[in-house]
Design a protein around this motif. Structure first.
Motif, PDB file in Angstrom:
ATOM      1  N   THR A   1      14.007  52.512  76.324  1.00  0.00           N
ATOM      2  CA  THR A   1      13.189  51.508  75.668  1.00  0.00           C
ATOM      3  C   THR A   1      12.988  51.881  74.200  1.00  0.00           C
ATOM      4  OG1 THR A   1      11.099  52.608  76.159  1.00  0.00           O
ATOM      5  CG2 THR A   1      11.954  51.075  77.822  1.00  0.00           C
TER       6      THR A   1
ATOM      7  N   THR B   1       5.246  43.885  71.331  1.00  0.00           N
ATOM      8  CA  THR B   1       5.898  43.843  72.649  1.00  0.00           C
ATOM      9  C   THR B   1       7.271  44.508  72.639  1.00  0.00           C
ATOM     10  OG1 THR B   1       6.711  41.627  72.083  1.00  0.00           O
ATOM     11  CG2 THR B   1       4.683  41.757  73.383  1.00  0.00           C
TER      12      THR B   1
ATOM     13  N   GLU C   1      10.513  47.015  75.333  1.00  0.00           N
ATOM     14  CA  GLU C   1      11.806  46.404  75.591  1.00  0.00           C
ATOM     15  C   GLU C   1      12.933  47.426  75.561  1.00  0.00           C
ATOM     16  OE1 GLU C   1      12.708  42.978  73.248  1.00  0.00           O
ATOM     17  OE2 GLU C   1      10.653  42.205  73.356  1.00  0.00           O
TER      18      GLU C   1
ATOM     19  N   SER D   1      18.387  44.957  74.466  1.00  0.00           N
ATOM     20  CA  SER D   1      17.892  43.583  74.451  1.00  0.00           C
ATOM     21  C   SER D   1      17.217  43.216  73.132  1.00  0.00           C
ATOM     22  CB  SER D   1      16.901  43.368  75.600  1.00  0.00           C
ATOM     23  OG  SER D   1      15.706  44.114  75.394  1.00  0.00           O
ATOM     24  N   VAL D   2      17.109  44.171  72.216  1.00  0.00           N
ATOM     25  CA  VAL D   2      16.432  43.939  70.945  1.00  0.00           C
ATOM     26  C   VAL D   2      17.459  43.556  69.873  1.00  0.00           C
ATOM     27  CG1 VAL D   2      14.999  44.982  69.143  1.00  0.00           C
ATOM     28  CG2 VAL D   2      14.615  45.579  71.540  1.00  0.00           C
TER      29      VAL D   2
END
Length: 214
Positions: free
Chosen positions: A102, A136, A140, A144-145
């Protein structure tokens, strides 16, 4: 913007670690250049992304240039000495491999490695707000960023890391907010080196390796 990083105590650096380039030739596509990075200033090197990456890797002691030499405080940067000199450097890469972690794990790993401290999302709240990074994002997965957001996250970590030399490779985001943030990093007394293919940030000196050097 200055409020975000004003409390960083850079006076602990008795030796700024002056980075110097002497007749450096990256590859067959670039011109030779000579430059001394200045503490408290931003220096931009205009170069294509591939050559720019190679140059940054050479500064880190992880690659070689075709000609000339790179020194820190007069000491040659090599594969052997690079391990020591990297302790003086903060590196903001153009992109990251799609590792399985993450954003929060990435941030904690980066800060723990350099400062020996744990990092919370709250510690980055003010900086992230100024750079328009949503809180947020912390939870993640990196894959996905969007690359632009991930690049801003990496930039936001620099004020928390102890390093007199900041290497910024081909910025993904270029706007007034980022320009101001990078300028404030330099005003701490750091030497900021930015490689870019076009539109360099406001800089003390600009070296163009794709045409006549300035």
């Amino acid at each position: 913007m200055s409020k975000l990083i004003k409390d960083f105590d850079f006076t602990t650096y008795k030796d700024p670690g002056i980075l110097e380039f002497k007749d450096v030739v990256i590859d067959d596509k670039t011109l030779p250049f000579t430059m001394v990075a200045c503490p408290g200033k931003v220096s931009s090197i205009v170069v294509d992304p591939t050559s720019g990456h190679q140059l940054v890797m050479a500064i880190l002691g992880l690659d070689k240039v075709k000609g000339g030499y790179i020194t820190v405080d007069g000491e040659l940067v090599t594969y052997g000495s690079g391990t020591f000199f990297r302790q003086m450097m903060c590196y903001v890469p153009h992109f990251l491999p799609q590792v399985d972690m993450t954003v929060g794990e990435l941030c904690r790993q980066a800060i723990s490695k350099y400062n020996g401290k744990n990092l919370s999302a709250e510690a980055l709240t003010e900086t992230w707000n100024s750079l328009s990074i949503k809180p947020t994002v912390w939870k993640e997965k990196i894959r996905s960023v969007p690359p632009s957001v991930l690049w801003l996250v990496l930039l936001s970590l620099v004020p928390l890391r102890r390093g007199s030399i900041v290497l910024i490779e081909e910025p993904i985001v270029k706007n007034e907010t980022v320009n101001s943030f990078i300028t404030q990093l330099a005003r701490q007394g750091r030497e900021v080196i930015c490689t870019t293919q076009s539109n360099p940030f406001s800089s003390f000196q600009v070296v163009n390796l794709t045409s006549k050097s300035e």
